[in-house]
Structure formats: structure tokens, C-alpha cells
Design a protein around this motif. Structure first.
Motif, PDB file in Angstrom:
ATOM      1  N   ARG A   1       0.854  -1.192   0.000  1.00 11.48           N
ATOM      2  CA  ARG A   1       0.000   0.000   0.000  1.00 11.48           C
ATOM      3  C   ARG A   1       0.886   1.238   0.000  1.00 11.48           C
ATOM      4  N   TYR A   2       0.473   2.236  -0.736  1.00  7.88           N
ATOM      5  CA  TYR A   2       1.297   3.428  -0.927  1.00  7.88           C
ATOM      6  C   TYR A   2       0.873   4.552   0.009  1.00  7.88           C
ATOM      7  N   ARG A   3       1.871   5.298   0.482  1.00 14.95           N
ATOM      8  CA  ARG A   3       1.648   6.425   1.379  1.00 14.95           C
ATOM      9  C   ARG A   3       2.537   7.579   0.939  1.00 14.95           C
ATOM     10  N   HIS A   4       2.185   8.761   1.394  1.00 11.32           N
ATOM     11  CA  HIS A   4       3.070   9.913   1.222  1.00 11.32           C
ATOM     12  C   HIS A   4       3.099  10.687   2.527  1.00 11.32           C
ATOM     13  N   ALA A   5       4.286  11.152   2.895  1.00 12.39           N
ATOM     14  CA  ALA A   5       4.461  11.867   4.160  1.00 12.39           C
ATOM     15  C   ALA A   5       3.602  13.133   4.226  1.00 12.39           C
ATOM     16  N   SER A   6       3.273  13.721   3.093  1.00 13.29           N
ATOM     17  CA  SER A   6       2.440  14.925   3.080  1.00 13.29           C
ATOM     18  C   SER A   6       0.967  14.630   3.332  1.00 13.29           C
ATOM     19  N   LEU A   7       0.598  13.357   3.267  1.00 14.62           N
ATOM     20  CA  LEU A   7      -0.800  12.943   3.457  1.00 14.62           C
ATOM     21  C   LEU A   7      -0.866  11.917   4.597  1.00 14.62           C
ATOM     22  N   PRO A   8      -0.570  12.347   5.823  1.00 11.80           N
ATOM     23  CA  PRO A   8      -0.522  11.383   6.931  1.00 11.80           C
ATOM     24  C   PRO A   8      -1.872  10.715   7.174  1.00 11.80           C
ATOM     25  N   GLY A   9      -1.806   9.405   7.407  1.00 16.82           N
ATOM     26  CA  GLY A   9      -3.014   8.645   7.700  1.00 16.82           C
ATOM     27  C   GLY A   9      -3.724   8.094   6.478  1.00 16.82           C
ATOM     28  N   TRP A  10      -3.245   8.396   5.290  1.00 19.99           N
ATOM     29  CA  TRP A  10      -3.903   7.941   4.068  1.00 19.99           C
ATOM     30  C   TRP A  10      -3.059   6.890   3.375  1.00 19.99           C
ATOM     31  N   GLU A  11      -3.718   5.852   2.860  1.00 16.07           N
ATOM     32  CA  GLU A  11      -3.077   4.795   2.095  1.00 16.07           C
ATOM     33  C   GLU A  11      -3.791   4.669   0.760  1.00 16.07           C
ATOM     34  N   TYR A  12      -3.019   4.293  -0.253  1.00 13.83           N
ATOM     35  CA  TYR A  12      -3.559   4.185  -1.602  1.00 13.83           C
ATOM     36  C   TYR A  12      -3.097   2.882  -2.237  1.00 13.83           C
ATOM     37  N   ARG A  13      -3.940   2.330  -3.103  1.00 15.30           N
ATOM     38  CA  ARG A  13      -3.532   1.197  -3.931  1.00 15.30           C
ATOM     39  C   ARG A  13      -2.725   1.750  -5.096  1.00 15.30           C
ATOM     40  N   ARG A  14      -2.033   0.870  -5.788  1.00 12.33           N
ATOM     41  CA  ARG A  14      -1.225   1.309  -6.929  1.00 12.33           C
ATOM     42  C   ARG A  14      -2.066   2.042  -7.974  1.00 12.33           C
ATOM     43  N   ASP A  15      -3.250   1.513  -8.269  1.00 12.54           N
ATOM     44  CA  ASP A  15      -4.087   2.142  -9.289  1.00 12.54           C
ATOM     45  C   ASP A  15      -4.708   3.459  -8.820  1.00 12.54           C
ATOM     46  N   GLU A  16      -4.584   3.795  -7.542  1.00 10.16           N
ATOM     47  CA  GLU A  16      -5.124   5.053  -7.027  1.00 10.16           C
ATOM     48  C   GLU A  16      -4.086   6.177  -6.962  1.00 10.16           C
ATOM     49  N   ILE A  17      -2.840   5.869  -7.278  1.00 15.24           N
ATOM     50  CA  ILE A  17      -1.805   6.910  -7.223  1.00 15.24           C
ATOM     51  C   ILE A  17      -2.158   8.044  -8.186  1.00 15.24           C
ATOM     52  N   ARG A  18      -2.448   7.698  -9.425  1.00 14.93           N
ATOM     53  CA  ARG A  18      -2.763   8.713 -10.436  1.00 14.93           C
ATOM     54  C   ARG A  18      -4.130   9.348 -10.196  1.00 14.93           C
ATOM     55  N   SER A  19      -5.115   8.533  -9.831  1.00 15.54           N
ATOM     56  CA  SER A  19      -6.484   9.041  -9.726  1.00 15.54           C
ATOM     57  C   SER A  19      -6.807   9.707  -8.395  1.00 15.54           C
ATOM     58  N   GLU A  20      -6.070   9.376  -7.322  1.00 17.18           N
ATOM     59  CA  GLU A  20      -6.406   9.932  -6.008  1.00 17.18           C
ATOM     60  C   GLU A  20      -5.227  10.594  -5.285  1.00 17.18           C
ATOM     61  N   MET A  21      -4.078   9.901  -5.206  1.00 21.29           N
ATOM     62  CA  MET A  21      -2.960  10.463  -4.444  1.00 21.29           C
ATOM     63  C   MET A  21      -2.449  11.762  -5.064  1.00 21.29           C
ATOM     64  N   ILE A  22      -2.193  11.755  -6.358  1.00 25.28           N
ATOM     65  CA  ILE A  22      -1.677  12.965  -6.998  1.00 25.28           C
ATOM     66  C   ILE A  22      -2.682  14.113  -6.901  1.00 25.28           C
ATOM     67  N   PRO A  23      -3.981  13.902  -7.179  1.00 25.21           N
ATOM     68  CA  PRO A  23      -4.935  14.998  -6.975  1.00 25.21           C
ATOM     69  C   PRO A  23      -5.003  15.477  -5.523  1.00 25.21           C
ATOM     70  N   ASP A  24      -4.850  14.559  -4.549  1.00 26.05           N
ATOM     71  CA  ASP A  24      -4.831  14.968  -3.145  1.00 26.05           C
ATOM     72  C   ASP A  24      -3.614  15.843  -2.858  1.00 26.05           C
ATOM     73  N   LEU A  25      -2.459  15.482  -3.407  1.00 24.04           N
ATOM     74  CA  LEU A  25      -1.255  16.301  -3.234  1.00 24.04           C
ATOM     75  C   LEU A  25      -1.427  17.667  -3.905  1.00 24.04           C
ATOM     76  N   GLU A  26      -2.023  17.682  -5.087  1.00 19.38           N
ATOM     77  CA  GLU A  26      -2.234  18.948  -5.794  1.00 19.38           C
ATOM     78  C   GLU A  26      -3.226  19.842  -5.053  1.00 19.38           C
ATOM     79  N   ALA A  27      -4.280  19.264  -4.488  1.00 21.96           N
ATOM     80  CA  ALA A  27      -5.241  20.056  -3.709  1.00 21.96           C
ATOM     81  C   ALA A  27      -4.571  20.640  -2.475  1.00 21.96           C
TER      82      ALA A  27
END
Length: 112
Positions: A71-97
Motif C-alpha cells: 500500500r502506498y503512502r506519502h508523508a504529506s498525506l498522513p493517515g492515508w493509504e492508496y492502492r497502486r491504481d489510485e496513485i494517479r487518480s487519487e494520491m496525486i490529486p490529493d497532493l495537488e489540492a
């Protein structure tokens, strides 16, 4: 047992927003050209019992980006985990927001 709601995080600082913007650009670049990810490092952590161990993957050119047991995480989004297919559709938009508007994710849109 009653669970208390976690405290909301404070508003992001300008530095946190800049880091999130940089992370979003780096992830988009890595998706387009995986050779830009840099050197991969893998660590196994055994937390007292075998059932509590985890594998952590990091990449040298993607600071803050981490894969823990698939499961993928980013330090800028504490507490959130993403599947590989959600990196482009969710993680990157969350980082951009976070970078553009200072908004942290509040609702899980994928699996829970």
C-alpha cells in the motif's frame, strides 16, 4: 471502548504546500518515465512478532513516497493509504489540492 475522533491537522504551511506540489510533479514524472524514480531501497521491519512485520520500499527521487506491504503512502498525506491504481487518480490529486488550495483529503474515495 469509546473511540475519540482524531484531532484535525493544522492548516498546511507554505513549506508543506511546496513539498506537496513538488511531490505531485515527481510522481507524475515517475509514472510517465519510471527511470526517474531513482534507486529503490527495501527494508524489512520486524515489530516484535512476525504478524507485525512490514516491508517498506522507498525511492531516492521520490522523497516522502513510501510503499508499506503493498500500500502506498506519502508523508504529506498522513493517515492515508492508496492502492497502486489510485496513485494517479487519487494520491496525486490529493497532493495537488494540498499544494494549490491547502486542502487535505477528508473522505476516502477508494477502499476502506
Amino acid at each position: 471502548m469509546t473511540r475519540r475522533a482524531s484531532k484535525p491537522l493544522p492548516p498546511p504551511t507554505d513549506q508543506e504546500r511546496a513539498i506537496a506540489a513538488s511531490a505531485a510533479r515527481a510522481l507524475r514524472s515517475a509514472i510517465a518515465d519510471p527511470s526517474t524514480m531513482g534507486k529503490r531501497s527495501v527494508v524489512h521491519i520486524d515489530l516484535a512478532r512476525p504478524r507485525r512485520s512490514e516491508w517498506q520500499d522507498t525511492w531516492s527521487n521520490l522523497p516522502g513516497f513510501l510503499r508499506v506491504n503493498g500500500r502506498y503512502r506519502h508523508a504529506s498525506l498522513p493517515g492515508w493509504e492508496y492502492r497502486r491504481d489510485e496513485i494517479r487518480s487519487e494520491m496525486i490529486p490529493d497532493l495537488e489540492a494540498l499544494a494549490e488550495r491547502g486542502e487535505r483529503p477528508t473522505v476516502a474515495t477508494g477502499w476502506a
